[in-house]
Write an enzyme that holds these catalytic residues in place. Structure first.
Site, short mmCIF file in Angstrom:
data_model
loop_
_atom_site.label_atom_id
_atom_site.label_comp_id
_atom_site.label_asym_id
_atom_site.label_seq_id
_atom_site.Cartn_x
_atom_site.Cartn_y
_atom_site.Cartn_z
N HIS A 175 30.85 8.80 10.64
CA HIS A 175 29.55 8.13 10.58
C HIS A 175 28.60 8.89 9.63
O HIS A 175 27.84 8.29 8.88
CB HIS A 175 28.88 8.08 11.96
CG HIS A 175 29.63 7.28 12.97
ND1 HIS A 175 30.29 7.85 14.05
CD2 HIS A 175 29.82 5.94 13.08
CE1 HIS A 175 30.84 6.89 14.78
NE2 HIS A 175 30.58 5.74 14.23
N ARG B 86 36.88 6.85 19.63
CA ARG B 86 37.89 6.73 20.69
C ARG B 86 38.84 7.92 20.73
O ARG B 86 39.58 8.07 21.70
CB ARG B 86 38.67 5.42 20.53
CG ARG B 86 37.84 4.20 20.86
CD ARG B 86 38.66 2.93 20.94
NE ARG B 86 37.89 1.83 21.50
CZ ARG B 86 37.26 0.90 20.77
NH1 ARG B 86 37.32 0.92 19.46
NH2 ARG B 86 36.57 -0.07 21.38
#
Ligand code: PAF
Length: 282
Positions: free
Chosen positions: A37, A187
């Site tokens: 990100h 995840r």
């Protein structure tokens, strides 16, 4: 850094910048931020005068049996990272703000959403395109940044922007990987030590298959080989192991330039996805 929770406030916050001709960049995220990100944020910071990052775990892109409830959430940590990386505005709306009572619109992209993750996660991309449309309407960006790890998502959003005549530049950013090749993903936090050791086989296997693609090699057989190699490495199930055209995401019969290997596989309860451009593999 400003933190904004409502659509009205968000629109008001970008308005002066837009009137002054400042380029507005949006990085849409579901939080649980990692270096992948932050690569998007860094690029937005280079390109844009005003950088907005959204944090919203979007319920409509999860199916009933998926991990919406357990999806990692740590807003305080996310905010700290974003502040350190020079973000101007964090947009963190509530679910009620995004989907008020009576909400009745779904944005659907056809074609591109039908295979790969779209086939395994019915309705997932409708949830993505619907929420991304709303984030675009609230943040009014000139450019929006998406990671290539979710390559199908990137192509679907590009299509949506094109077909709806939105004047937003969609920028795809290459996958960021751990040293052992595992693609960064929120995840990955689900993996135990044993699973974490197996996980890099995903990219190793894709690269091995990509390296075998030349001449008249049979693609279907290579995908079967990749699938078997993942199961042998310790993956519990392979949702798909496919070679498709990078632009159209159509299945292909034969080797040619512009192909990509796509994979989704399970380590117990954790579903990992990844992809690699065949032309980039030596
Ligand atoms: O890639 C994600 O994190 C999400 O799908 C997105 C684009 C933020 C929409 O919820």
């Amino acid at each position: 850094m400003r933190i904004i929770r409502t659509a009205v406030e968000m629109r008001d916050a970008v308005e002066p910048a837009r009137n002054d001709g400042v380029v507005v960049g949006l990085v849409p995220t579901m939080g649980a931020l990692h270096a992948g990100h932050l690569a998007l944020v860094r690029r937005a910071r280079l390109d844009c005068g005003l950088v907005v990052v959204s944090l919203f775990v979007n319920p409509t892109q999860f199916n009933a049996n998926e991990d919406f409830d357990s999806y990692p959430r740590n807003e305080a940590h996310d905010l700290e990272l974003l502040e350190r990386n020079g973000v101007d505005i964090v947009y963190a709306p509530t679910a009620a703000e995004m989907y008020p009572d009576g909400f009745g619109v779904t944005v659907t992209v056809t074609g591109l959403t039908e295979g790969l993750c779209g086939a395994r996660r019915p309705g997932h991309f409708d949830g993505v395109t619907t929420v991304v449309s709303k984030l675009f309407a609230h943040c009014r960006p000139d450019a929006a940044y998406f990671g290539e790890k979710d390559y199908q998502q990137l192509k679907v959003v590009e299509r949506m922007v094109l077909d709806l005549d939105l004047s937003i530049r969609i920028v795809g950013i290459p996958v960021v990987r751990e040293r052992d090749g595992l693609a960064l993903s929120s995840r990955n936090a689900y993996l135990n030590v044993y699973e974490r050791r197996i996980a890099p086989a995903l990219q190793d296997t894709m690269r091995a298959v990509a390296g075998r693609l030349s001449g008249d090699v049979e693609l279907e057989a290579q995908c079967r080989w990749g699938r078997d190699a993942l199961l042998a490495a310790g993956f519990d199930e392979v949702d798909y192991f496919e070679i498709r055209d990078s632009k159209t995401l159509q299945s292909v019969e034969a080797c040619r330039p512009g192909l990509r290997v796509f994979v989704a596989a399970w380590l117990r309860e954790t579903r990992l996805i990844d992809n690699v451009a065949v032309d980039e593999v030596e």
